[in-house]
Design an enzyme around this catalytic site. Structure first.
Site, PDB file in Angstrom:
ATOM      1  N   HIS A 162       0.811  -1.218   0.000  1.00 36.68           N
ATOM      2  CA  HIS A 162       0.000   0.000   0.000  1.00 36.68           C
ATOM      3  C   HIS A 162       0.847   1.273   0.000  1.00 36.68           C
ATOM      4  O   HIS A 162       0.305   2.361  -0.214  1.00 36.68           O
ATOM      5  CB  HIS A 162      -0.934   0.038   1.216  1.00 36.68           C
ATOM      6  N   ASP A 198      -2.378 -10.553  -2.511  1.00 38.23           N
ATOM      7  CA  ASP A 198      -2.953 -10.127  -1.237  1.00 38.23           C
ATOM      8  C   ASP A 198      -4.446  -9.838  -1.455  1.00 38.23           C
ATOM      9  O   ASP A 198      -4.857  -9.445  -2.549  1.00 38.23           O
ATOM     10  CB  ASP A 198      -2.237  -8.867  -0.745  1.00 38.23           C
ATOM     11  N   HIS A 200      -6.117  -7.389  -0.436  1.00 36.99           N
ATOM     12  CA  HIS A 200      -6.336  -5.966  -0.707  1.00 36.99           C
ATOM     13  C   HIS A 200      -5.558  -5.536  -1.948  1.00 36.99           C
ATOM     14  O   HIS A 200      -4.463  -6.039  -2.210  1.00 36.99           O
ATOM     15  CB  HIS A 200      -5.863  -5.124   0.484  1.00 36.99           C
ATOM     16  N   ASP A 287      -4.116 -13.139   3.509  1.00 34.35           N
ATOM     17  CA  ASP A 287      -5.405 -12.676   4.040  1.00 34.35           C
ATOM     18  C   ASP A 287      -6.585 -13.026   3.133  1.00 34.35           C
ATOM     19  O   ASP A 287      -7.725 -12.621   3.411  1.00 34.35           O
ATOM     20  CB  ASP A 287      -5.382 -11.170   4.358  1.00 34.35           C
TER      21      ASP A 287
END
Ligand code: OKP
Ligand code: ZN
Length: 345
Positions: A162, A198, A200, A287
């Site tokens: 991120h 991931d 996200h 995740d």
């Protein structure tokens, strides 16, 4: 398989994060990395080595120099501004958006807002050193892939995908995967692919390379219409300028399980294979697991074996970089499942 790991990750140990209108227990915590490194050791996946030190210039090959300087000086500035030295979770809460000016203020709250994009990413006294060690783990990993022509696991913490050119957020400060990709380029690769699995979207990695052709970014993640980071990661983001066509987002609905996930993964892998990339960086988030406390996909532990095996079908020098994954009761088994599939165990 060689694993790179730095115990300095533990210098970043947030207790709380901002969510749902209150302070809640942090999920991006030191035990994540400890559980995985213990599993790697117990399963005898191979040697575990510390990274080489990383140069400031390497960081500024993907980040704004003033941003890196801000991260480096943050805790000193916190103390110099007379704030509580016992606080170890500092948060930004005002941002230069919506017509406000992107000014570099003297006040630390202004500075924090200038160099961040969310309030969910606590910073403390050891954050810089931990983030630096995580970046070094990624960089050394890429160098070792080039040297040994074998896959390497960079057990990074804090995560990186991120982290924007000039902003922290999403538990990330320095973009480890981007630093690894840039390292491959600097070592002679003409093109590098990054596959981000991931849960996200890797908004930071996408942004760093959005206008470039030499790095292809492909991400499979929860649809940002329904999930963090909301403001990037949509299917119509294809890259810009000479980078047009070098960005592929495959958003999937909340609740996605392996049956649908594997189709997106197959498309992503076909794209990697046809890209002409000479090296691959995998942003491995665990995740996507059904039991992850902040995520809503439904992969189970056996699915990670299949994911590892599918990714291994790419015949290119490969670095696996750890991103997220917060189900502490299953992180060890999910990481080992992935590597069982990846290494053909
Ligand atoms: C980092 B990585 C949950 C808030 C979510 C941000 C999630 C960052 C995930 N209460 N905050 O991609 O795993
Ligand atoms: Zn994630």
């Amino acid at each position: 398989m060689l694993t790179l790991f730095s115990s300095d990750h533990a210098l970043h140990h947030p207790r709380t994060e901002m969510a749902d209108g209150k302070l809640v227990s942090a999920v991006e915590i030191p035990s994540r990395a400890e559980l995985i490194v213990d599993a790697v050791e117990t399963a005898r996946l191979g040697p575990i080595e510390p990274p080489q030190t990383i140069e400031f210039d390497t960081l500024t090959s993907v980040h704004d120099a003033r941003y890196v300087e801000f991260l480096k000086e943050f805790w000193r500035a916190w103390l110099d501004s007379g704030r509580d030295p016992k606080v170890h979770d500092a948060f930004p809460f005002v941002w230069p958006m919506h017509g406000l000016r992107r000014i570099t203020t003297r006040h630390l709250d202004g500075l924090m807002g200038r160099y961040s994009f969310d309030a969910g990413t606590p910073m403390g006294p050891g954050t810089w050193k931990a983030a630096l060690s995580s970046a070094a783990v990624a960089r050394t990993g890429a160098l070792r892939v080039v040297e040994d022509q074998q896959p390497v696991f960079s057990l990074c913490r804090p995560p990186g995908h991120h982290a924007m050119p000039d902003a922290f957020g999403g538990y990330c400060f320095l973009n480890n995967a981007a630093i690894a990709a840039q390292t491959f380029l600097d070592a002679g690769s003409s093109r590098v692919a990054i596959l981000d699995v991931d849960y996200h979207h890797g908004n930071g990695t996408q942004s760093i390379f959005y206008n470039r052709r030499d790095v292809l970014f492909i991400s499979i993640h929860a649809d940002p219409m329904d999930e963090y980071p909301y403001f990037l990661g949509h299917a119509d983001e294809l890259g810009a300028g000479v980078g047009e066509g070098a960005n592929l987002n495959l958003p999937l609905p909340l609740g996605t399980g392996w049956e649908d996930y594997k189709e997106a993964l197959a498309l992503a892998l076909r794209t990697v294979n046809q890209s002409g990339a000479e090296a691959l960086v995998v942003s491995l988030g665990l995740d996507t697991y059904e039991g992850d406390p902040i995520s809503q996909f439904r992969l189970n532990t056996l699915d990670f074996v299949k994911m590892g095996a599918a990714i291994r079908s790419v015949d290119k020098p490969t670095l696996i970089v750890l991103e997220g994954g917060y189900a502490t009761d299953a992180l060890a088994s999910n990481a080992l499942a992935f590597f069982e599939g990846y290494l053909g165990g």
